[in-house]
Each structure stands twice: as structure tokens, then as C-alpha cells.
Motif scaffolding. Sequence first.
Motif, short mmCIF file in Angstrom:
data_model
loop_
_atom_site.label_atom_id
_atom_site.label_comp_id
_atom_site.label_asym_id
_atom_site.label_seq_id
_atom_site.Cartn_x
_atom_site.Cartn_y
_atom_site.Cartn_z
N LYS A 84 -2.80 -7.16 1.80
CA LYS A 84 -1.55 -7.37 2.56
C LYS A 84 -0.41 -6.55 1.98
CE LYS A 84 -2.89 -10.68 5.46
NZ LYS A 84 -2.50 -12.05 5.59
N THR A 85 0.37 -5.94 2.88
CA THR A 85 1.57 -5.22 2.44
C THR A 85 2.73 -6.20 2.38
OG1 THR A 85 2.23 -4.60 4.68
CG2 THR A 85 0.81 -3.05 3.48
N PHE A 86 3.62 -5.97 1.43
CA PHE A 86 4.76 -6.88 1.27
C PHE A 86 5.68 -6.84 2.48
CE2 PHE A 86 3.63 -6.21 -3.24
CZ PHE A 86 3.51 -7.54 -3.63
N THR A 87 6.02 -5.63 2.96
CA THR A 87 7.02 -5.53 4.03
C THR A 87 6.44 -5.79 5.41
OG1 THR A 87 6.74 -3.13 3.95
CG2 THR A 87 8.63 -4.03 2.81
N ASP A 88 5.33 -5.15 5.73
CA ASP A 88 4.79 -5.26 7.09
C ASP A 88 4.03 -6.56 7.33
OD1 ASP A 88 5.87 -2.77 7.66
OD2 ASP A 88 4.02 -1.70 7.17
N ASP A 89 3.11 -6.90 6.43
CA ASP A 89 2.27 -8.08 6.64
C ASP A 89 2.95 -9.40 6.23
OD1 ASP A 89 0.18 -6.46 7.56
OD2 ASP A 89 -0.60 -6.17 5.54
N LEU A 90 3.67 -9.36 5.11
CA LEU A 90 4.26 -10.60 4.59
C LEU A 90 5.74 -10.73 4.91
CD1 LEU A 90 2.41 -10.66 1.13
CD2 LEU A 90 1.76 -11.82 3.25
N ASP A 91 6.32 -9.71 5.51
CA ASP A 91 7.72 -9.73 5.97
C ASP A 91 8.70 -10.02 4.83
OD1 ASP A 91 9.47 -9.28 8.05
OD2 ASP A 91 9.63 -11.41 8.55
N ASP A 101 12.38 0.12 -11.56
CA ASP A 101 12.73 0.35 -10.16
C ASP A 101 11.92 1.51 -9.57
OD1 ASP A 101 14.54 -1.68 -10.35
OD2 ASP A 101 16.28 -0.38 -10.57
N THR A 102 11.68 2.53 -10.39
CA THR A 102 10.93 3.68 -9.91
C THR A 102 9.50 3.30 -9.55
OG1 THR A 102 10.43 4.26 -12.19
CG2 THR A 102 12.28 5.41 -11.16
N GLU A 103 8.96 2.30 -10.24
CA GLU A 103 7.59 1.85 -9.97
C GLU A 103 7.55 0.89 -8.79
OE1 GLU A 103 3.74 2.10 -10.23
OE2 GLU A 103 4.98 3.18 -11.67
N MET A 104 8.62 0.15 -8.59
CA MET A 104 8.66 -0.87 -7.54
C MET A 104 8.36 -0.28 -6.16
SD MET A 104 11.62 -3.68 -6.89
CE MET A 104 12.54 -2.98 -5.55
N GLN A 105 8.85 0.91 -5.89
CA GLN A 105 8.63 1.52 -4.58
C GLN A 105 7.16 1.89 -4.35
OE1 GLN A 105 11.52 4.55 -4.97
NE2 GLN A 105 10.21 5.95 -6.13
N ASN A 106 6.37 1.99 -5.42
CA ASN A 106 4.94 2.29 -5.29
C ASN A 106 4.10 1.05 -5.02
OD1 ASN A 106 5.48 5.00 -5.85
ND2 ASN A 106 5.33 4.64 -8.05
N LEU A 107 4.69 -0.13 -5.18
CA LEU A 107 3.96 -1.38 -5.00
C LEU A 107 4.06 -1.81 -3.54
CD1 LEU A 107 5.12 -3.24 -8.25
CD2 LEU A 107 3.17 -1.68 -7.95
N LYS A 108 3.21 -1.24 -2.72
CA LYS A 108 3.26 -1.50 -1.28
C LYS A 108 2.45 -2.73 -0.88
CE LYS A 108 4.78 2.95 0.00
NZ LYS A 108 6.02 2.83 -0.69
N THR A 109 1.32 -2.95 -1.57
CA THR A 109 0.46 -4.10 -1.25
C THR A 109 0.42 -5.07 -2.42
OG1 THR A 109 -1.57 -3.14 -2.15
CG2 THR A 109 -1.04 -2.59 0.15
N VAL A 110 -0.05 -6.27 -2.12
CA VAL A 110 -0.24 -7.27 -3.18
C VAL A 110 -1.20 -6.70 -4.24
CG1 VAL A 110 -1.14 -9.57 -3.69
CG2 VAL A 110 0.26 -9.20 -1.63
N GLY A 111 -2.25 -6.02 -3.78
CA GLY A 111 -3.21 -5.42 -4.71
C GLY A 111 -2.57 -4.40 -5.64
N ASP A 112 -1.61 -3.60 -5.12
CA ASP A 112 -0.89 -2.65 -5.96
C ASP A 112 -0.16 -3.38 -7.09
OD1 ASP A 112 -1.64 -0.60 -4.20
OD2 ASP A 112 0.31 -0.54 -3.19
N ALA A 113 0.51 -4.47 -6.73
CA ALA A 113 1.26 -5.24 -7.71
C ALA A 113 0.32 -5.88 -8.73
CB ALA A 113 2.11 -6.31 -7.02
N VAL A 114 -0.78 -6.43 -8.25
CA VAL A 114 -1.76 -7.06 -9.15
C VAL A 114 -2.29 -6.03 -10.14
CG1 VAL A 114 -4.02 -8.17 -9.28
CG2 VAL A 114 -2.40 -8.87 -7.51
N SER A 115 -2.66 -4.85 -9.65
CA SER A 115 -3.20 -3.80 -10.52
C SER A 115 -2.17 -3.36 -11.56
CB SER A 115 -3.64 -2.59 -9.70
OG SER A 115 -4.73 -2.95 -8.87
N TYR A 116 -0.91 -3.22 -11.14
CA TYR A 116 0.15 -2.82 -12.06
C TYR A 116 0.34 -3.87 -13.15
CZ TYR A 116 4.42 -1.09 -14.09
OH TYR A 116 5.33 -0.62 -14.99
N ILE A 117 0.44 -5.13 -12.75
CA ILE A 117 0.64 -6.23 -13.70
C ILE A 117 -0.55 -6.30 -14.65
CG2 ILE A 117 0.79 -8.74 -13.95
CD1 ILE A 117 2.41 -8.67 -11.24
#
Length: 81
Positions: free
Chosen positions: A30-37, A60-76
Motif C-alpha cells: 500500500k502507498t501512503f498517499t494514494d492507498d491509505l490517504d 527529510d531527504t529520505e522521507m520522499q522515497n518512502l512511497k509504500t509501507v514496504g519502503d518504510a519497513v525496509s528503511y526502518i
Amino acid sequence: MASREEIITGLADILNELAGVEQSDVTEEKTFTDDLDVDSLSMVEVIMAAEDKFGVKIPDTEMQNLKTVGDAVSYIEANQK
């Protein structure tokens, strides 16, 4: 260190609390903006809460690359201490 599953659960809790997203809706694809609003202001709050919960720093520079929940999970997962 939190497992991938624990990170997803933690993010689901944060998204539910801060953005009103149903926890069952939070999956890796799921994407944060499109799927989860999640709007940009809420996203900043979610990132700050995730930093506190998982002990990571998400610039902040990395935040824009976190488009999906999976992106955030992988980064964390990769940046936990």
C-alpha cells in the motif's frame, strides 16, 4: 531490534492513531498517499512517531522515497540500532 512483522504492526498502530487508517489496511504494497490517504502533514507526524518507536532517524531527504509501507519497513529494518 524489531522484526519486519513487528515494524508493520507498529506502523499500522501509528497510522491508525495519527491518520485514522484501519490497521487491517496497512500492508507492504500500500502507498501512503494514494492507498491509505495520508496527507503530507500526517506523514511527517507518522515519520516522527516511527522514529521514536523504532529508534531510527529518517531524514527529510529520505522521507520522499518512502512511497509504500514496504519502503518504510525496509528503511526502518535496515537502520535500526
